[in-house]
Design an enzyme around this catalytic site. Structure first.
Site, PDB file in Angstrom:
ATOM      1  N   CYS A 106     -16.470   1.226   0.426  1.00  0.00           N
ATOM      2  CA  CYS A 106     -15.245   0.470   0.743  1.00  0.00           C
ATOM      3  C   CYS A 106     -14.815   0.652   2.194  1.00  0.00           C
ATOM      4  CB  CYS A 106     -14.118   0.862  -0.213  1.00  0.00           C
ATOM      5  SG  CYS A 106     -13.582   2.579  -0.047  1.00  0.00           S
ATOM      6  N   ARG A 133     -13.402  -8.741   1.903  1.00  0.00           N
ATOM      7  CA  ARG A 133     -11.995  -8.476   1.602  1.00  0.00           C
ATOM      8  C   ARG A 133     -11.172  -9.746   1.847  1.00  0.00           C
ATOM      9  NH1 ARG A 133      -9.994  -3.269   1.566  1.00  0.00           N
ATOM     10  NH2 ARG A 133      -8.069  -4.338   0.985  1.00  0.00           N
ATOM     11  N   HIS A 178      -7.373   0.883  -6.452  1.00  0.00           N
ATOM     12  CA  HIS A 178      -7.577  -0.003  -5.290  1.00  0.00           C
ATOM     13  C   HIS A 178      -8.217  -1.304  -5.811  1.00  0.00           C
ATOM     14  CE1 HIS A 178      -7.800  -1.286  -1.304  1.00  0.00           C
ATOM     15  NE2 HIS A 178      -8.724  -0.488  -0.801  1.00  0.00           N
ATOM     16  N   ARG A 228       0.883  -1.176   0.000  1.00  0.00           N
ATOM     17  CA  ARG A 228       0.000   0.000   0.000  1.00  0.00           C
ATOM     18  C   ARG A 228       0.915   1.219   0.000  1.00  0.00           C
ATOM     19  NH1 ARG A 228      -5.340   1.375   3.459  1.00  0.00           N
ATOM     20  NH2 ARG A 228      -6.121   0.033   1.808  1.00  0.00           N
ATOM     21  N   ASP A 246     -17.181   7.091  -2.045  1.00  0.00           N
ATOM     22  CA  ASP A 246     -15.941   6.936  -1.278  1.00  0.00           C
ATOM     23  C   ASP A 246     -15.694   8.259  -0.573  1.00  0.00           C
ATOM     24  OD1 ASP A 246     -13.507   5.971  -0.300  1.00  0.00           O
ATOM     25  OD2 ASP A 246     -12.396   6.416  -2.145  1.00  0.00           O
ATOM     26  N   GLN A 254     -10.018  -4.059  -3.650  1.00  0.00           N
ATOM     27  CA  GLN A 254     -11.331  -3.626  -3.154  1.00  0.00           C
ATOM     28  C   GLN A 254     -12.418  -3.887  -4.200  1.00  0.00           C
ATOM     29  OE1 GLN A 254     -12.152  -2.036   0.015  1.00  0.00           O
ATOM     30  NE2 GLN A 254     -14.146  -2.682  -0.733  1.00  0.00           N
TER      31      GLN A 254
HETATM   32  N1  NVA Z   1      -9.874   6.745  -1.564  1.00  0.00           N
HETATM   33  C1  NVA Z   1      -9.562   6.271  -0.228  1.00  0.00           C
HETATM   34  C2  NVA Z   1      -9.824   4.810  -0.113  1.00  0.00           C
HETATM   35  C3  NVA Z   1      -9.614   4.243   1.272  1.00  0.00           C
HETATM   36  C4  NVA Z   1      -9.807   2.761   1.332  1.00  0.00           C
HETATM   37  C5  NVA Z   1      -8.106   6.597   0.061  1.00  0.00           C
HETATM   38  O1  NVA Z   1      -7.263   6.431  -0.828  1.00  0.00           O
HETATM   39  O2  NVA Z   1      -7.807   7.014   1.177  1.00  0.00           O
HETATM   40  N1   CP Z   2     -11.222  -0.245   2.294  1.00  0.00           N
HETATM   41  C1   CP Z   2      -9.959  -0.287   2.756  1.00  0.00           C
HETATM   42  O1   CP Z   2      -8.995  -0.489   1.999  1.00  0.00           O
HETATM   43  O2   CP Z   2      -9.847  -0.125   4.096  1.00  0.00           O
HETATM   44  P1   CP Z   2      -8.492   0.123   4.896  1.00  0.00           P
HETATM   45  O3   CP Z   2      -7.959   1.467   4.486  1.00  0.00           O
HETATM   46  O4   CP Z   2      -8.911   0.086   6.349  1.00  0.00           O
HETATM   47  O5   CP Z   2      -7.524  -0.969   4.580  1.00  0.00           O
END
Ligand code: NVA
Ligand code: CP
Length: 312
Positions: A263, A291, A129, A102, A223, A132
């Site tokens: 998500c 997930r 993502h 990540r 989101d 997801q």
């Molecule tokens: N768009 C959000 C998704 C979190 C799972 C982010 O990147 O923070």
């Molecule tokens: N939806 C998702 O990726 O959640 P986290 O940021 O908690 O991993």
């Protein structure tokens, strides 16, 4: 080597193979906690951003497959002190069987994958993502929304919106994306999706009107307006996204049996109202649990295919 960096790299059949595996493994997990498809395999999990679901689901997932996960925070790795990505990739991939990352830029993930000796999985970047979206599709199947669905995404043209573009254009379903002006999806990603849509038959609509997107939809999703790394822009974004909340009056324009996906984490009163969140909590938390199952499908598929892709 086949990595899981974006859904753009996969055919419809490959995506569905991974989903089928996830469904099979989810079923098997009900009767036995361990389904050892990855006995004694190791998964390195590198996090440069926070996470609740991704961390827990990958760590528990690899354990339930018979392997072990290593949580590697960039705060503690030498990468946080400037060790090059390519050196980190060479070292970590010489010791583990798979890596999940990540991070911020998609390019960073791609660079890691270039130097990795083992499959690399995207656990979220600023651009995509994809794990997801595999989860969201699994959830759509479970709630009977996989037959020619119309999906409406309302909100930021971010990593989630981009991943919806990839999923819809690969699988061939209709997607409508409504973003505020100035927060549209990346034009290169849109072009790529429109290209995939030509062969899959997917209908993609991009607009600035949430009502246009949601009217008659089978699935509505959104989101956060403030993604990780954008915390300084919160005040401006909250103003700019006014009118983009998924609330009762907006979702009432969708089909009667619509489902709402998120998500998570969700910010009630911003991208979704408390009322809508509560009404669809069962779907949302099934999605969160999925997930675990979707990612097992992805990991086992990549692991099984390793030999095959190495020969190619
Ligand atoms: N768009 C959000 C998704 C979190 C799972 C982010 O990147 O923070
Ligand atoms: N939806 C998702 O990726 O959640 P986290 O940021 O908690 O991993």
């Amino acid at each position: 080597m086949k990595h899981f960096l974006t859904l753009a790299d996969f055919t419809k059949d490959q995506i569905l193979e991974m989903i089928d595996l996830a469904i099979k493994i989810k079923e098997q997990t009900k009767s036995s906690d361990l389904v050892p498809y990855m006995q004694n395999k190791t998964l390195g999990m590198i996090f440069e951003k926070s996470s609740t679901r991704t961390r827990v689901s990958f760590e528990v997932g690899i354990y339930q497959l018979g392997g072990v996960g290593l949580f590697l925070s960039s705060n503690d790795l030498q990468i946080g002190r400037g060790e090059p990505i390519k050196d980190t990739a060479r070292v970590i991939s010489s010791m583990v069987d798979m890596v999940m990352i990540r991070t911020y830029e998609q390019e960073k993930l791609e660079e890691f994958a270039t130097f990795s000796k083992v499959p690399v999985v995207n656990g979220l970047t600023d651009s995509y993502h994809p794990v997801q979206l595999m989860t969201d599709y699994l959830t759509m199947i479970e709630f009977g929304k996989d037959k020619d669905p119309v999906v409406a995404y309302v909100g930021d043209g971010n990593n989630m919106a981009h991943s919806w573009l990839m999923l819809a254009s690969k699988l061939g379903f209709e997607l409508r994306v409504a973003t505020p002006k100035g927060y549209e999806c990346d034009s290169k990603i849109v072009s790529q999706a429109l290209e995939f849509a030509k062969s899959s038959g997917s209908k993609i609509t991009l607009c600035n009107d949430p009502k246009e997107a949601v009217t008659g939809a089978d699935v509505v999703t959104t989101d956060t307006w403030v993604s990780m790394g954008q915390e300084d822009e919160k005040e401006k974004r909250v103003k700019d996204f006014e009118g983009y909340i998924v609330d009762k009056s907006l979702i009432s324009l969708a089909k009667d049996n619509v489902i709402f996906l998120h998500c998570l984490p969700a910010y009630r009163g911003y991208e979704v109202s408390e009322e809508v969140f509560d009404e669809y909590a069962d779907v949302i938390f099934t999605e969160a649990e999925n997930r675990l199952h979707a990612q097992k499908g992805i990991m086992v598929w990549l692991d099984n295919k390793r030999g095959e892709f190495e020969q190619n």
